[in-house]
Enzyme design. Structure first.
Site, PDB file in Angstrom:
ATOM      1  N   ASP A 113      -6.669  -4.515  -5.346  1.00  0.00           N
ATOM      2  CA  ASP A 113      -6.980  -3.307  -4.575  1.00  0.00           C
ATOM      3  C   ASP A 113      -6.819  -3.616  -3.091  1.00  0.00           C
ATOM      4  O   ASP A 113      -7.363  -4.612  -2.593  1.00  0.00           O
ATOM      5  CB  ASP A 113      -8.411  -2.860  -4.883  1.00  0.00           C
ATOM      6  CG  ASP A 113      -8.744  -1.550  -4.200  1.00  0.00           C
ATOM      7  OD1 ASP A 113      -8.103  -0.540  -4.529  1.00  0.00           O
ATOM      8  OD2 ASP A 113      -9.639  -1.542  -3.339  1.00  0.00           O
ATOM      9  N   ASN A 121      -4.533   4.761   6.155  1.00  0.00           N
ATOM     10  CA  ASN A 121      -3.706   5.972   6.166  1.00  0.00           C
ATOM     11  C   ASN A 121      -4.159   6.955   7.232  1.00  0.00           C
ATOM     12  O   ASN A 121      -3.343   7.609   7.888  1.00  0.00           O
ATOM     13  CB  ASN A 121      -3.745   6.643   4.793  1.00  0.00           C
ATOM     14  CG  ASN A 121      -2.694   6.094   3.841  1.00  0.00           C
ATOM     15  OD1 ASN A 121      -1.653   5.619   4.268  1.00  0.00           O
ATOM     16  ND2 ASN A 121      -2.973   6.164   2.554  1.00  0.00           N
ATOM     17  N   HIS A 126       0.635   8.161   6.590  1.00  0.00           N
ATOM     18  CA  HIS A 126       1.089   7.739   5.270  1.00  0.00           C
ATOM     19  C   HIS A 126       2.364   6.877   5.253  1.00  0.00           C
ATOM     20  O   HIS A 126       2.490   6.005   4.390  1.00  0.00           O
ATOM     21  CB  HIS A 126       1.270   8.960   4.374  1.00  0.00           C
ATOM     22  CG  HIS A 126      -0.036   9.585   3.993  1.00  0.00           C
ATOM     23  ND1 HIS A 126      -0.819   9.105   2.970  1.00  0.00           N
ATOM     24  CD2 HIS A 126      -0.724  10.635   4.527  1.00  0.00           C
ATOM     25  CE1 HIS A 126      -1.925   9.836   2.870  1.00  0.00           C
ATOM     26  NE2 HIS A 126      -1.893  10.766   3.804  1.00  0.00           N
ATOM     27  N   GLU A 156      -3.662   2.696  -4.388  1.00  0.00           N
ATOM     28  CA  GLU A 156      -3.510   1.406  -3.712  1.00  0.00           C
ATOM     29  C   GLU A 156      -3.876   0.251  -4.639  1.00  0.00           C
ATOM     30  O   GLU A 156      -4.194  -0.844  -4.185  1.00  0.00           O
ATOM     31  CB  GLU A 156      -4.372   1.354  -2.444  1.00  0.00           C
ATOM     32  CG  GLU A 156      -5.858   1.316  -2.659  1.00  0.00           C
ATOM     33  CD  GLU A 156      -6.503   2.693  -2.802  1.00  0.00           C
ATOM     34  OE1 GLU A 156      -7.728   2.779  -2.607  1.00  0.00           O
ATOM     35  OE2 GLU A 156      -5.787   3.663  -3.099  1.00  0.00           O
TER      36      GLU A 156
END
Length: 217
Positions: A113, A121, A126, A156
């Protein structure tokens, strides 16, 4: 032939989900357009009329095969980073577990992760998030073996399966990936920043199925 007709074989193939998308080419002396249309309705992708030169036959089959490979890649892989998508990753992990069970081999499954990805972001937008995901993807492909399973598990999150490794070796592998990734300088409009990752590992046969391995990792 002669035990089964081409149209019957084509109909049987189209009933099997595992090979549903494989292209079918009919080669026949049949020139009746209605009969050709009937074959298309049962799942034919191309109809070639005899006589036909070997070169034209090979070209027609090659075009369909290449189109199939591209479509299959789009169905199985994440469009952004090219790794296996969530559904395919789970399916392949299940297949790997079955093989490990048969051959009595261990398997390390890890969920990776990216830390604070939403904040990243929000701060850099993005496109930069996509850049970071691609960096993680490339690092996993470069550092892991060809036989290892690598997929994008979520936004993610990445999923990785390492066959035939001990728990200590698995932890060592992913800790090296973690350290190396955290040292990469991400660049955005002259600004440099680092991204870190967290990782959990579950081992087969300690956990025997995909849900329990995923939950534990």
């Amino acid at each position: 032939m002669p035990e089964i007709k081409g149209r019957d074989l084509g109909a049987v193939i189209r009933q099997r989900a595992a090979v549903l998308s494989i292209p079918i080419v009919f080669l026949s002396a049949e020139s009746d357009p209605d009969k050709q249309l009937e074959l298309m309705q049962i799942g034919a992708d191309e109809f070639l009329t005899k006589p036909i030169s070997p070169e034209r036959l090979v070209t027609a089959v090659s075009i369909l095969a290449e189109r199939f490979r591209r479509l299959r890649s789009m169905m199985l892989r994440d469009r952004l980073i090219g790794l296996l998508n969530h559904t395919t990753t789970k399916k392949q992990l299940s297949i790997e577990l079955s093989r490990m069970r048969r051959e009595n081999i261990s398997l390390a499954f890890a969920l990776i992760d990216l830390d604070h990805f939403k904040s990243l972001n929000d701060t850099y937008e993005h496109p930069i998030g996509a850049q970071v995901l691609k960096t993680m993807s490339n690092m996993l492909k470069q550092r892991l073996r060809m036989t290892d399973l690598i997929g994008r598990y979520g936004g993610e999150e990445f999923a990785v399966a390492l066959p035939d490794v001990s728990p200590s070796n698995a932890v060592l592998v992913f800790d090296k990936v973690r350290e190396a990734f955290s040292q990469i300088k991400q660049i955005h409009v002259g600004d440099e920043f680092n991204v870190t990752m967290s990782c959990g590992v579950a081992m087969f046969p300690d956990f025997e199925d995909v849900p329990s391995m995923t939950k534990t990792a």
